[in-house]
Design a protein around this motif. Structure first.
Motif, short mmCIF file in Angstrom:
data_model
loop_
_atom_site.label_atom_id
_atom_site.label_comp_id
_atom_site.label_asym_id
_atom_site.label_seq_id
_atom_site.Cartn_x
_atom_site.Cartn_y
_atom_site.Cartn_z
N VAL A 6 0.84 -1.20 0.00
CA VAL A 6 0.00 0.00 0.00
C VAL A 6 0.87 1.25 0.00
CG1 VAL A 6 -1.68 1.31 1.35
CG2 VAL A 6 -1.96 -1.15 1.08
N VAL A 7 1.94 1.25 0.79
CA VAL A 7 2.84 2.41 0.84
C VAL A 7 3.48 2.64 -0.54
CG1 VAL A 7 5.00 3.25 1.82
CG2 VAL A 7 3.28 2.25 3.31
N LEU A 8 3.92 1.57 -1.18
CA LEU A 8 4.52 1.70 -2.51
C LEU A 8 3.50 2.20 -3.52
CD1 LEU A 8 6.70 -1.52 -2.57
CD2 LEU A 8 7.53 0.83 -2.64
N ALA A 9 2.26 1.73 -3.43
CA ALA A 9 1.21 2.19 -4.34
C ALA A 9 0.94 3.68 -4.16
CB ALA A 9 -0.06 1.39 -4.12
N VAL A 10 0.93 4.14 -2.91
CA VAL A 10 0.70 5.58 -2.65
C VAL A 10 1.86 6.40 -3.20
CG1 VAL A 10 0.54 7.29 -0.79
CG2 VAL A 10 -0.82 5.20 -0.68
N LEU A 11 3.09 5.92 -3.03
CA LEU A 11 4.25 6.63 -3.58
C LEU A 11 4.19 6.72 -5.10
CD1 LEU A 11 7.15 5.33 -1.34
CD2 LEU A 11 6.29 7.66 -1.47
N VAL A 12 3.80 5.63 -5.74
CA VAL A 12 3.69 5.63 -7.21
C VAL A 12 2.62 6.62 -7.66
CG1 VAL A 12 2.98 4.24 -9.19
CG2 VAL A 12 4.60 3.31 -7.53
N ILE A 13 1.50 6.61 -6.98
CA ILE A 13 0.42 7.55 -7.34
C ILE A 13 0.88 8.99 -7.13
CG2 ILE A 13 -1.86 8.37 -6.65
CD1 ILE A 13 -2.56 5.41 -6.12
N PHE A 14 1.59 9.25 -6.03
CA PHE A 14 2.09 10.59 -5.76
C PHE A 14 3.07 11.06 -6.84
CE2 PHE A 14 5.38 13.31 -3.90
CZ PHE A 14 4.60 14.42 -3.57
N LEU A 15 4.04 10.21 -7.19
CA LEU A 15 5.02 10.58 -8.21
C LEU A 15 4.36 10.78 -9.58
CD1 LEU A 15 8.13 8.38 -7.35
CD2 LEU A 15 7.91 10.85 -7.14
N SER A 16 3.43 9.91 -9.91
CA SER A 16 2.75 10.04 -11.20
C SER A 16 1.89 11.30 -11.25
CB SER A 16 1.88 8.82 -11.45
OG SER A 16 2.68 7.66 -11.48
N ALA A 17 1.19 11.61 -10.17
CA ALA A 17 0.38 12.82 -10.12
C ALA A 17 1.26 14.06 -10.19
CB ALA A 17 -0.47 12.84 -8.85
N PHE A 18 2.39 14.03 -9.48
CA PHE A 18 3.33 15.14 -9.52
C PHE A 18 3.82 15.37 -10.95
CE2 PHE A 18 7.77 16.55 -9.51
CZ PHE A 18 7.64 17.78 -8.89
N SER A 19 4.16 14.30 -11.63
CA SER A 19 4.64 14.42 -13.00
C SER A 19 3.53 14.93 -13.93
CB SER A 19 5.14 13.06 -13.49
OG SER A 19 5.51 13.12 -14.83
N PHE A 20 2.32 14.46 -13.71
CA PHE A 20 1.20 14.89 -14.55
C PHE A 20 0.87 16.36 -14.34
CE2 PHE A 20 -3.42 15.32 -15.19
CZ PHE A 20 -3.48 15.01 -16.55
N ILE A 21 0.88 16.80 -13.10
CA ILE A 21 0.49 18.18 -12.80
C ILE A 21 1.57 19.17 -13.24
CG2 ILE A 21 0.05 19.79 -10.89
CD1 ILE A 21 -1.36 17.42 -9.48
N THR A 22 2.82 18.85 -12.96
CA THR A 22 3.90 19.78 -13.26
C THR A 22 4.44 19.65 -14.69
OG1 THR A 22 5.62 18.30 -12.44
CG2 THR A 22 4.63 19.84 -10.86
N GLY A 23 4.24 18.49 -15.29
CA GLY A 23 4.79 18.27 -16.63
C GLY A 23 6.24 17.86 -16.62
N TYR A 24 6.82 17.65 -15.43
CA TYR A 24 8.21 17.24 -15.30
C TYR A 24 8.29 15.72 -15.39
CZ TYR A 24 12.81 16.53 -13.24
OH TYR A 24 14.11 16.14 -13.02
#
Length: 75
Positions: A6-24
């Motif tokens: 679950v912790v790894l899934a939350v980290l993946v979602i966080f990194l993916s959302a960060f990349s999607f929002i910022t475009g980085y």
């Protein structure tokens, strides 16, 4: 093990959302690496529960994700 998944899934979602929002896109290989680790943990869980076919698929997918992400990171 299930908490780690679950912790790894939350980290993946966080990194993916960060990349999607910022475009980085620089964090996506690390997200893919975490997906590989998460699949490895899922394979371990499946092995404990005696579901060998699912465990084999998880381990194979984990190996592919980890190799590809490390190739992208090193390159």
């Amino acid at each position: 093990m299930k908490v780690l998944r679950v912790v790894l899934a939350v980290l993946v979602i966080f990194l993916s959302a960060f990349s999607f929002i910022t475009g980085y896109l620089g964090v996506l290989p690390y997200a893919l690496l975490l997906v590989g680790v998460m699949l490895f943990v899922m394979g371990m869980i499946e092995t404990k529960e005696k579901r060998i076919e699912n465990a084999f698929t998880s381990f194979l997918s984990a190996a592919f994700c980890i190799v590809v992400s490390l190739y992208i990171i090193v390159r």
